[in-house]
Design a protein around this motif. Structure first.
Motif, PDB file in Angstrom:
ATOM      1  N   VAL A  45     -32.239  12.739   9.060  1.00 57.52           N
ATOM      2  CA  VAL A  45     -32.618  12.999   7.627  1.00 57.52           C
ATOM      3  C   VAL A  45     -34.106  12.731   7.317  1.00 57.52           C
ATOM      4  O   VAL A  45     -34.619  11.371   7.541  1.00 57.52           O
ATOM      5  N   SER A  47     -37.162  13.151   3.809  1.00 54.50           N
ATOM      6  CA  SER A  47     -37.246  13.389   2.569  1.00 54.50           C
ATOM      7  C   SER A  47     -38.461  13.978   2.051  1.00 54.50           C
ATOM      8  O   SER A  47     -39.585  13.862   2.927  1.00 54.50           O
ATOM      9  N   SER A  65     -33.639  16.544  -7.932  1.00 50.81           N
ATOM     10  CA  SER A  65     -32.841  15.588  -7.234  1.00 50.81           C
ATOM     11  C   SER A  65     -31.458  16.141  -7.128  1.00 50.81           C
ATOM     12  O   SER A  65     -30.728  16.740  -8.008  1.00 50.81           O
ATOM     13  N   HIS A  67     -30.984  18.309  -4.442  1.00 47.34           N
ATOM     14  CA  HIS A  67     -31.143  19.437  -3.541  1.00 47.34           C
ATOM     15  C   HIS A  67     -31.461  18.796  -2.246  1.00 47.34           C
ATOM     16  O   HIS A  67     -32.156  17.777  -1.911  1.00 47.34           O
ATOM     17  N   CYS A  68     -31.365  19.699  -0.973  1.00 45.77           N
ATOM     18  CA  CYS A  68     -32.025  19.321   0.197  1.00 45.77           C
ATOM     19  C   CYS A  68     -32.362  20.669   0.841  1.00 45.77           C
ATOM     20  O   CYS A  68     -31.846  21.827   0.493  1.00 45.77           O
ATOM     21  N   PHE A  83     -24.036  12.959   1.677  1.00 50.88           N
ATOM     22  CA  PHE A  83     -24.903  11.502   2.172  1.00 50.88           C
ATOM     23  C   PHE A  83     -23.780  10.614   1.778  1.00 50.88           C
ATOM     24  O   PHE A  83     -22.948  10.522   0.767  1.00 50.88           O
ATOM     25  N   CYS A  88     -25.521  16.535  -2.143  1.00 53.93           N
ATOM     26  CA  CYS A  88     -26.591  17.368  -2.434  1.00 53.93           C
ATOM     27  C   CYS A  88     -26.512  18.670  -1.967  1.00 53.93           C
ATOM     28  O   CYS A  88     -25.569  19.211  -1.157  1.00 53.93           O
ATOM     29  N   ASP A 119     -33.550  17.928   5.135  1.00 51.54           N
ATOM     30  CA  ASP A 119     -34.652  17.138   4.178  1.00 51.54           C
ATOM     31  C   ASP A 119     -34.167  17.028   2.767  1.00 51.54           C
ATOM     32  O   ASP A 119     -33.973  18.068   2.103  1.00 51.54           O
ATOM     33  N   ARG A 120     -34.118  15.849   2.515  1.00 49.73           N
ATOM     34  CA  ARG A 120     -33.593  15.745   1.247  1.00 49.73           C
ATOM     35  C   ARG A 120     -34.666  15.567   0.158  1.00 49.73           C
ATOM     36  O   ARG A 120     -35.722  14.850   0.350  1.00 49.73           O
TER      37      ARG A 120
END
Length: 155
Positions: A45, A47, A65, A67-68, A83, A88, A119-120
């Protein structure tokens, strides 16, 4: 004394058929419950945040915020990625996500080297850095694909 010409296995056949029928039904119910809960997957993970990239996801949605970014071949767009602190929605992708570069660079075990990358997205760099430093690089995430029927307790 009369001998019976009926084979004893013939009378057991309907019982065996019913047992098989109930067994198949039982396992299909278990399987459907497992698919509804989603699958667990090991992920590296990372970000990213607003200002670091475009304000729009590759799907055309405005990023926010919750979404990923994922590899859409592995996790379909619209899936919920669960998570430890929130779920997300998968709406974005990128070359580093698809190539799994971060997993290949810092993975130590065979399973980490094969892990997918998620990727958050965060609104600010501060939020992204704080979350990243408070959580492990690799974690098991649950993926609930679009159309599955996970209850609200699942998210």
């Amino acid at each position: 004394m009369a001998c019976s010409t009926r084979d004893s296995t013939t009378s057991e056949q309907p019982q065996n058929t019913m047992k098989l029928f109930y067994t198949v039904i039982f396992f299909s119910l278990l399987a459907s419950a497992a698919f509804a809960r989603g699958e667990s997957i090991l992920a590296r993970v990372t970000s990213y945040w607003a200002g670091e990239s475009s304000e729009f996801a590759s799907t055309g949605q405005r990023l926010h915020s919750g979404h990923c970014a994922v590899d859409p071949k592995r996790i379909p767009y619209g899936s919920k990625v669960v998570f430890p602190d929130r779920a997300c929605t998968a709406v974005d992708t990128g070359p580093a996500v698809i190539s799994r570069k971060a997993a290949r660079l810092c993975g130590r075990t065979a399973s980490q080297l094969k892990a997918i990358l998620v990727d958050r997205f965060f609104e600010t760099k501060g939020e992204a850095m704080a979350w990243t430093s408070a959580h492990p690089h690799f974690m098991t995430l649950r993926v609930i694909r679009p159309g599955s029927h996970a209850g609200p307790y699942e998210l």
